[in-house]
Design a protein around this motif. Structure first.
Motif, short mmCIF file in Angstrom:
data_model
loop_
_atom_site.label_atom_id
_atom_site.label_comp_id
_atom_site.label_asym_id
_atom_site.label_seq_id
_atom_site.Cartn_x
_atom_site.Cartn_y
_atom_site.Cartn_z
N GLU A 3 0.93 -1.27 -0.07
CA GLU A 3 0.11 0.20 0.03
C GLU A 3 0.96 1.14 -0.18
O GLU A 3 1.95 1.35 0.65
N PHE A 4 0.52 2.42 -0.80
CA PHE A 4 1.24 3.56 -0.90
C PHE A 4 0.11 4.39 -1.20
O PHE A 4 -0.57 4.54 -2.10
N GLY A 28 1.57 5.90 -11.80
CA GLY A 28 0.57 4.66 -11.98
C GLY A 28 -0.33 4.47 -10.72
O GLY A 28 -0.39 3.27 -10.35
N LEU A 29 -0.71 5.54 -10.03
CA LEU A 29 -1.46 5.46 -8.69
C LEU A 29 -3.00 5.07 -9.13
O LEU A 29 -3.49 5.83 -10.17
N THR A 30 -3.79 4.81 -8.53
CA THR A 30 -5.25 4.91 -8.45
C THR A 30 -5.51 6.17 -8.10
O THR A 30 -5.27 6.20 -7.09
N TYR A 31 -6.62 6.77 -8.65
CA TYR A 31 -7.15 8.14 -8.33
C TYR A 31 -8.59 8.02 -7.48
O TYR A 31 -9.45 7.45 -7.86
N LYS A 119 -1.95 1.30 -4.70
CA LYS A 119 -1.11 2.41 -4.39
C LYS A 119 -1.98 3.58 -5.04
O LYS A 119 -2.56 3.57 -6.10
N THR A 120 -2.47 4.47 -4.01
CA THR A 120 -3.51 5.37 -4.29
C THR A 120 -3.40 6.71 -4.13
O THR A 120 -2.63 6.99 -3.15
N ILE A 121 -3.95 7.73 -4.54
CA ILE A 121 -3.98 9.14 -4.38
C ILE A 121 -5.41 9.66 -4.21
O ILE A 121 -6.39 9.28 -5.10
N LEU A 122 -5.58 9.99 -3.04
CA LEU A 122 -7.04 10.44 -2.68
C LEU A 122 -7.14 12.03 -2.65
O LEU A 122 -6.17 12.65 -2.06
N ASN A 134 -1.45 7.65 8.45
CA ASN A 134 -0.29 7.07 8.25
C ASN A 134 0.15 7.30 6.78
O ASN A 134 1.14 6.40 6.38
N ALA A 135 -0.48 8.18 6.05
CA ALA A 135 -0.13 8.03 4.51
C ALA A 135 1.35 8.45 4.34
O ALA A 135 1.89 9.12 5.06
N GLN A 136 1.81 8.01 3.15
CA GLN A 136 3.45 8.08 3.04
C GLN A 136 3.60 9.56 2.59
O GLN A 136 4.45 10.04 2.98
#
Ligand code: CDP
Length: 219
Positions: A3-4, A28-31, A119-122, A134-136
């Motif tokens: 997870e990232f 290459g992250l899921t949005y 691996k996600t960007i929210l 705790n997000a990176q």
């Protein structure tokens, strides 16, 4: 896959979704657009005249709303509402809806479920503070109200939605106020978030600044 998580929080119109989409493609992250999820619930409330003051009505609303996200399309009970959720009418009611605790509990759970192990960007208001503390990488994206209103007005124009600067900036300021002062998960910068003021930056410059934060973590 490990997870990232990259979180992008900030007020209405600060450019979160534009930037998050580009960064997602680059790495290459899921949005995940969490605001769209609150907007779907708001649309349901609007269309069904839900009494938001009444706990039972809110409970029933949450039981009767099934949200699905497929690529960049948003489905409310099976119907594609990707366009409807962006209207000024929905913007006008979404902040009071998002201030309701039961609504937040349901959507935060869904957001964690969707992003689990990925691996996600929210983007949203409380992602770095509440959803993924705790997000990176945590970004807090801001811009002046005038600049944010100009951007929103341009979006409306492109979609053929009629609006004027005064009403857009008033709505944005109202939403900022409700989002920042609500009891449940108010909009605020996480202590460990990097603040970026996009008022006088190009999209490329903001993407570059966020990329540097991600690269530092990945290396
Ligand atoms: O795109 P815009 O900046 O106008 O807002 P949005 O991201 O679509 O979010 C719409 C509304 O949903 C916000 O004004 C908040 O009231 C609420 N929201 C929230 O409470 N928590 C989130 N994580 C995302 C949105």
């Amino acid at each position: 896959m490990e997870e990232f998580i990259v979180t992008v929080d900030g007020p209405a119109g600060s450019g979160k979704s534009t930037i998050a989409k580009i960064v997602a493609a680059k790495y290459g992250l899921t949005y995940l657009d969490t605001g769209a999820m609150y907007r779907m619930i708001a649309l349901y409330a609007l269309e069904n005249n839900v009494n938001l003051e009444d706990e039972k009505s809110v409970e029933a609303m949450l039981e009767n709303t099934k949200l699905d996200i497929v690529g960049n399309k948003f489905f409310l009970n099976g119907k594609d509402v990707s366009e409807e959720i962006r209207t000024p009418e929905v913007s006008g009611i979404v902040s009071p809806v998002a201030a309701i605790k039961a609504v937040r509990v349901k959507l935060v759970e869904l957001q964690r479920e969707i992003s689990k192990g990925k691996k996600t960007i929210l983007d949203g208001r409380d992602i770095g503070t509440v959803v993924f503390p705790n997000a990176q990488v945590k970004i807090f994206l801001v811009a002046s109200p005038e600049e944010r209103a100009r951007r929103r007005l341009n979006e409306y124009k492109e979609k053929g939605i009629e609006a004027d600067f005064e009403s857009v900036i008033t709505s944005i300021k109202e939403r900022d106020h409700i989002d920042s002062t609500r009891k449940e998960s108010p909009l605020m910068k996480a202590d460990d978030a990097v603040e970026i003021d996009s008022s006088v930056m190009t999209i490329e410059e903001v993407v570059q600044a966020i990329s540097e934060c991600i690269d530092r973590k990945v290396k």
